[in-house]
Design a protein around this motif. Structure first.
Motif, mmCIF file in Angstrom:
data_model
loop_
_atom_site.group_PDB
_atom_site.id
_atom_site.type_symbol
_atom_site.label_atom_id
_atom_site.label_comp_id
_atom_site.label_asym_id
_atom_site.label_seq_id
_atom_site.Cartn_x
_atom_site.Cartn_y
_atom_site.Cartn_z
ATOM 1 N N ALA A 46 0.816 -1.218 0.000
ATOM 2 C CA ALA A 46 0.000 0.000 0.000
ATOM 3 C C ALA A 46 0.850 1.269 0.000
ATOM 4 O O ALA A 46 0.393 2.320 -0.443
ATOM 5 C CB ALA A 46 -0.934 -0.002 1.206
ATOM 6 N N GLN A 47 2.089 1.182 0.477
ATOM 7 C CA GLN A 47 2.950 2.355 0.568
ATOM 8 C C GLN A 47 3.817 2.567 -0.672
ATOM 9 O O GLN A 47 4.530 3.562 -0.768
ATOM 10 C CB GLN A 47 3.850 2.248 1.800
ATOM 11 C CG GLN A 47 3.090 2.287 3.114
ATOM 12 C CD GLN A 47 3.994 2.076 4.310
ATOM 13 O OE1 GLN A 47 5.185 1.871 4.168
ATOM 14 N NE2 GLN A 47 3.409 2.111 5.497
ATOM 15 N N ILE A 48 3.772 1.643 -1.630
ATOM 16 C CA ILE A 48 4.643 1.758 -2.807
ATOM 17 C C ILE A 48 4.358 3.027 -3.616
ATOM 18 O O ILE A 48 5.301 3.697 -4.057
ATOM 19 C CB ILE A 48 4.536 0.501 -3.687
ATOM 20 C CG1 ILE A 48 5.190 -0.682 -2.966
ATOM 21 C CG2 ILE A 48 5.215 0.717 -5.031
ATOM 22 C CD1 ILE A 48 5.169 -1.964 -3.745
ATOM 23 N N PRO A 49 3.084 3.403 -3.862
ATOM 24 C CA PRO A 49 2.868 4.647 -4.617
ATOM 25 C C PRO A 49 3.551 5.856 -3.987
ATOM 26 O O PRO A 49 4.113 6.699 -4.699
ATOM 27 C CB PRO A 49 1.338 4.791 -4.609
ATOM 28 C CG PRO A 49 0.837 3.378 -4.514
ATOM 29 C CD PRO A 49 1.811 2.697 -3.594
ATOM 30 N N ASP A 50 3.521 5.954 -2.660
ATOM 31 C CA ASP A 50 4.201 7.067 -1.990
ATOM 32 C C ASP A 50 5.709 6.988 -2.203
ATOM 33 O O ASP A 50 6.370 8.010 -2.433
ATOM 34 C CB ASP A 50 3.895 7.051 -0.486
ATOM 35 C CG ASP A 50 2.464 7.462 -0.175
ATOM 36 O OD1 ASP A 50 1.855 8.134 -1.022
ATOM 37 O OD2 ASP A 50 1.968 7.099 0.899
ATOM 38 N N ALA A 51 6.270 5.769 -2.130
ATOM 39 C CA ALA A 51 7.706 5.597 -2.343
ATOM 40 C C ALA A 51 8.083 5.965 -3.770
ATOM 41 O O ALA A 51 9.149 6.562 -4.014
ATOM 42 C CB ALA A 51 8.122 4.159 -2.038
ATOM 43 N N ALA A 52 7.206 5.641 -4.732
ATOM 44 C CA ALA A 52 7.464 5.983 -6.137
ATOM 45 C C ALA A 52 7.455 7.496 -6.329
ATOM 46 O O ALA A 52 8.330 8.062 -7.004
ATOM 47 C CB ALA A 52 6.420 5.320 -7.031
ATOM 48 N N ARG A 53 6.473 8.164 -5.723
ATOM 49 C CA ARG A 53 6.403 9.628 -5.847
ATOM 50 C C ARG A 53 7.606 10.292 -5.188
ATOM 51 O O ARG A 53 8.101 11.318 -5.669
ATOM 52 C CB ARG A 53 5.081 10.133 -5.256
ATOM 53 C CG ARG A 53 3.868 9.813 -6.121
ATOM 54 C CD ARG A 53 2.627 10.511 -5.603
ATOM 55 N NE ARG A 53 2.123 9.905 -4.388
ATOM 56 C CZ ARG A 53 1.207 8.927 -4.355
ATOM 57 N NH1 ARG A 53 0.711 8.454 -5.491
ATOM 58 N NH2 ARG A 53 0.786 8.437 -3.207
ATOM 59 N N ALA A 72 11.809 -0.746 -11.293
ATOM 60 C CA ALA A 72 10.670 -1.270 -10.537
ATOM 61 C C ALA A 72 10.957 -2.735 -10.232
ATOM 62 O O ALA A 72 10.882 -3.591 -11.107
ATOM 63 C CB ALA A 72 9.380 -1.120 -11.331
ATOM 64 N N SER A 73 11.302 -3.001 -8.988
ATOM 65 C CA SER A 73 11.719 -4.336 -8.568
ATOM 66 C C SER A 73 10.534 -5.082 -7.964
ATOM 67 O O SER A 73 10.032 -4.720 -6.906
ATOM 68 C CB SER A 73 12.850 -4.214 -7.543
ATOM 69 O OG SER A 73 13.159 -5.469 -6.976
ATOM 70 N N GLY A 74 10.081 -6.126 -8.659
ATOM 71 C CA GLY A 74 8.954 -6.906 -8.166
ATOM 72 C C GLY A 74 7.630 -6.400 -8.714
ATOM 73 O O GLY A 74 7.458 -5.199 -8.968
ATOM 74 N N THR A 75 6.701 -7.305 -8.874
ATOM 75 C CA THR A 75 5.407 -6.985 -9.488
ATOM 76 C C THR A 75 4.676 -5.826 -8.819
ATOM 77 O O THR A 75 4.145 -4.946 -9.517
ATOM 78 C CB THR A 75 4.513 -8.239 -9.490
ATOM 79 O OG1 THR A 75 5.204 -9.292 -10.179
ATOM 80 C CG2 THR A 75 3.192 -7.971 -10.182
ATOM 81 N N PRO A 76 4.607 -5.745 -7.470
ATOM 82 C CA PRO A 76 3.842 -4.649 -6.857
ATOM 83 C C PRO A 76 4.365 -3.259 -7.197
ATOM 84 O O PRO A 76 3.641 -2.271 -7.037
ATOM 85 C CB PRO A 76 3.979 -4.929 -5.356
ATOM 86 C CG PRO A 76 4.305 -6.373 -5.251
ATOM 87 C CD PRO A 76 5.133 -6.683 -6.454
ATOM 88 N N SER A 77 5.620 -3.159 -7.662
ATOM 89 C CA SER A 77 6.216 -1.850 -7.928
ATOM 90 C C SER A 77 5.951 -1.331 -9.335
ATOM 91 O O SER A 77 6.127 -0.140 -9.597
ATOM 92 C CB SER A 77 7.740 -1.923 -7.722
ATOM 93 O OG SER A 77 8.049 -2.279 -6.404
ATOM 94 N N VAL A 78 5.545 -2.217 -10.244
ATOM 95 C CA VAL A 78 5.525 -1.849 -11.659
ATOM 96 C C VAL A 78 4.489 -0.775 -11.968
ATOM 97 O O VAL A 78 4.807 0.282 -12.530
ATOM 98 C CB VAL A 78 5.301 -3.091 -12.538
ATOM 99 C CG1 VAL A 78 5.261 -2.690 -14.013
ATOM 100 C CG2 VAL A 78 6.400 -4.123 -12.302
ATOM 101 N N ALA A 108 5.184 2.613 -10.272
ATOM 102 C CA ALA A 108 6.312 3.292 -10.914
ATOM 103 C C ALA A 108 5.864 3.951 -12.204
ATOM 104 O O ALA A 108 6.194 5.113 -12.476
ATOM 105 C CB ALA A 108 7.438 2.292 -11.184
ATOM 106 N N ARG A 109 5.099 3.222 -12.997
ATOM 107 C CA ARG A 109 4.618 3.789 -14.262
ATOM 108 C C ARG A 109 3.744 5.010 -14.011
ATOM 109 O O ARG A 109 3.877 6.034 -14.684
ATOM 110 C CB ARG A 109 3.823 2.739 -15.027
ATOM 111 C CG ARG A 109 3.272 3.229 -16.362
ATOM 112 C CD ARG A 109 2.084 2.420 -16.816
ATOM 113 N NE ARG A 109 0.956 2.549 -15.879
ATOM 114 C CZ ARG A 109 -0.200 1.904 -16.025
ATOM 115 N NH1 ARG A 109 -0.377 1.092 -17.041
ATOM 116 N NH2 ARG A 109 -1.170 2.069 -15.136
#
Length: 320
Positions: A72-79, A91-97, A100-101
């Motif tokens: 759930a926190q990945i979008p914040d980490a991407a931003r 983007a490492s691992g499926t949840p990050s893809v 990241a895009r």
């Protein structure tokens, strides 16, 4: 103008040019997005791939980590990586893809993930990716069927297996579909166990006790929690089988799947080329060509299992 003044003027004019020629190139910032800390082998393989191309950490690039504690926190980490003005995102691992895009805008993205990028709507084709994203997919035809065949060889009386998948996940449906086909062909019942929160893992294993083995989907969150999964599987007397060798190293029974170290090394080549100005559309999405079969004999003994010689002969690595 006297000769001495003319020489001084020439030196003054030439100095900025000479200084510019001697300046090292810009250090590029590579964002690395993932849930949980990446296995050390992933990062080292990525660095190795860049070193092989003459790209040295600290001299040519630095890695900025965007590590989320949960999916759930990945979008914040991407931003946050975008705010740090990274030049490219891995983007490492499926949840990050997808995060990241969505966050990257004009920043190029290179992924390493178990995802069907065409089915997920990431690109129109593997050969000519678009939408500023390319990378390495670990999906390969019949790999899940191969894992199940190995489980059947280990447990000849196998009648039921559980499949651990995470939702929401862009590849959960594919895992279920391929596992269902493989178990049907082998005459085995499939019990799908869905994890919607890492805190539910213990309950998932309790629910799966009627099965004889647990298939664990290749997912970055499961990699982050691999020690807990291996412990729960052993406590539940369930052989844990996955495509990620890290699970076997953590105490799972066996893994068969793409060599992720090689995928990260290959991803480094894509990153390097993009940073050198190559268009993403000219960098096809690659599929795995190298696969590893890892057996954990300590876990087999703890479960009271005898590994058939035929399986031992196939193993690329045996953990004693």
């Amino acid at each position: 103008m006297r000769r001495r003044e003319f020489i001084i003027l020439l030196v003054m004019m030439a100095t900025p040019i000479a200084a510019l020629a001697q300046q090292p190139g810009k250090i590029r910032r590579i964002g690395f997005l993932r849930v949980g800390p990446p296995p050390p082998a992933f990062i080292e393989s990525f660095r190795q791939g860049l070193r092989e191309l003459g790209y040295l950490e600290g001299q040519h690039f630095i890695i900025e980590y965007g590590l989320a504690e949960s999916v759930a926190q990945i979008p914040d980490a991407a931003r946050e990586l975008v705010r740090r003005r990274v030049d490219i995102i891995v983007a490492s691992g499926t949840p990050s893809v997808l995060p990241a895009r969505d966050a990257a805008a004009e920043i190029p993205v290179v992924f390493v993930a178990t995802i069907n990028p065409v089915a997920a709507g990431l690109v129109a084709s593997l050969a000519r990716p678009d939408h500023n994203i390319t990378g390495m997919t670990s999906i390969s035809t019949d790999v899940i069927a191969k894992r199940l065949q190995m489980v059947r060889e280990l447990l000849p009386k196998l009648t039921k297996v559980a499949l651990l998948v995470r939702e929401p996940s862009p590849d959960a449906a594919q895992y279920v579909r391929e596992s269902a086909t493989a178990t049907r062909n082998l005459g085995i019942e499939l019990q799908v166990e869905i994890e919607r929160d890492p805190k539910d893992l213990e309950g998932v294993f309790v629910a799966a006790k009627g099965a004889s083995a647990m298939l664990v989907a290749d997912d970055a969150e499961f990699t982050a929690h691999r020690a807990q999964i291996a412990e729960l599987a052993l406590r539940s007397r369930l052989p844990a089988v996955s495509g990620l060798r890290e699970l076997a190293e953590a105490g799972g029974l066996m893994t068969y799947g793409p060599n992720f170290d090689e995928l990260y090394r290959r991803a480094a080549s894509h990153v390097y080329k993009i940073l050198q100005g190559v268009n993403i559309a000219d960098l096809p999405i690659e599929q795995p060509v190298k696969f590893d079969f890892v057996l954990n004999m300590r876990t087999a003994k703890a479960l009271g299992l005898s590994i058939p010689p035929s399986l031992l002969a196939l193993a690329d690595e045996v953990i004693e």
